[in-house]
Design a protein around this motif. Structure first.
Motif, PDB file in Angstrom:
ATOM      1  N   ILE A  24     -38.305  52.285  -7.053  1.00 32.50           N
ATOM      2  CA  ILE A  24     -39.667  51.861  -6.716  1.00 32.50           C
ATOM      3  C   ILE A  24     -40.189  50.872  -7.750  1.00 32.50           C
ATOM      4  O   ILE A  24     -40.776  49.844  -7.404  1.00 32.50           O
ATOM      5  CB  ILE A  24     -40.600  53.084  -6.579  1.00 32.50           C
ATOM      6  N   ASN A  76     -41.982  45.288   3.186  1.00 35.64           N
ATOM      7  CA  ASN A  76     -41.413  46.598   3.478  1.00 35.64           C
ATOM      8  C   ASN A  76     -42.461  47.673   3.228  1.00 35.64           C
ATOM      9  O   ASN A  76     -43.292  47.542   2.333  1.00 35.64           O
ATOM     10  CB  ASN A  76     -40.213  46.908   2.577  1.00 35.64           C
ATOM     11  N   ILE A  90     -42.651  51.417   1.883  1.00 36.23           N
ATOM     12  CA  ILE A  90     -41.843  52.291   1.030  1.00 36.23           C
ATOM     13  C   ILE A  90     -42.448  53.688   1.026  1.00 36.23           C
ATOM     14  O   ILE A  90     -43.635  53.848   0.739  1.00 36.23           O
ATOM     15  CB  ILE A  90     -41.845  51.758  -0.432  1.00 36.23           C
ATOM     16  N   GLN A 136     -47.263  56.188   1.077  1.00 38.20           N
ATOM     17  CA  GLN A 136     -46.464  54.993   1.320  1.00 38.20           C
ATOM     18  C   GLN A 136     -47.199  53.756   0.837  1.00 38.20           C
ATOM     19  O   GLN A 136     -48.422  53.746   0.749  1.00 38.20           O
ATOM     20  CB  GLN A 136     -46.116  54.869   2.800  1.00 38.20           C
ATOM     21  N   ASP A 160     -36.785  55.669   4.853  1.00 33.45           N
ATOM     22  CA  ASP A 160     -37.590  55.687   3.624  1.00 33.45           C
ATOM     23  C   ASP A 160     -38.059  54.292   3.221  1.00 33.45           C
ATOM     24  O   ASP A 160     -38.998  54.154   2.446  1.00 33.45           O
ATOM     25  CB  ASP A 160     -36.809  56.323   2.472  1.00 33.45           C
ATOM     26  N   ILE A 161     -37.376  53.263   3.706  1.00 30.05           N
ATOM     27  CA  ILE A 161     -37.821  51.875   3.563  1.00 30.05           C
ATOM     28  C   ILE A 161     -37.799  51.283   4.959  1.00 30.05           C
ATOM     29  O   ILE A 161     -36.752  51.225   5.609  1.00 30.05           O
ATOM     30  CB  ILE A 161     -36.940  51.073   2.583  1.00 30.05           C
TER      31      ILE A 161
END
Length: 119
Positions: free
Chosen positions: A92, A80, A82, A47, A67-68
């Motif tokens: 991305i 954020n 990611i 991440q 996922d975010i």
């Protein structure tokens, strides 16, 4: 996208440095000394934290729930987290570009002049 691809994409941008200012596990990417991306090298799944416009950040978190996420150990308004393996590479890359451009847009006149003079 894996961590190495993420790193290669970031360092290809103009004015970039990479360093470990916090600890030996958190790689930070800066443009002209201003942070725009952080990578937790020993977190799995992989991440990264990226700066994001507050309204866009909320929309992304809703669309890519899980996922975010709000930025881990960062301002939840402007950052954020990611999850790299779960999202399309194109998204991305767009989020990296967005973070980079947000930071560049806030440069002082002096820093902007210096930045513009880079090859």
């Amino acid at each position: 996208m894996n961590i190495e691809e993420f790193r290669e994409y970031c360092i290809a941008k103009k004015g970039i440095t990479e360093e470990f200012p916090f600890d030996e596990h958190t790689l930070v990417f800066k443009v002209m000394g201003k942070m725009f991306a952080l990578v937790a090298l020993e977190r799995f799944p992989s991440q990264v934290n990226l700066k994001c416009d507050p309204e866009r950040a909320i929309a992304l978190r809703e669309e890519f729930d899980g996922d975010i996420l709000p930025g881990y150990h960062m301002s939840k308004v402007h950052w954020n987290t990611i999850m790299l393996e779960n999202l399309p590479k194109k998204l991305i890359m767009d989020l990296i570009d967005h973070s980079y451009e947000l930071v560049v847009s806030k440069f002082t006149r002096k820093l902007k002049t210096e930045f513009d003079g880079l090859e």
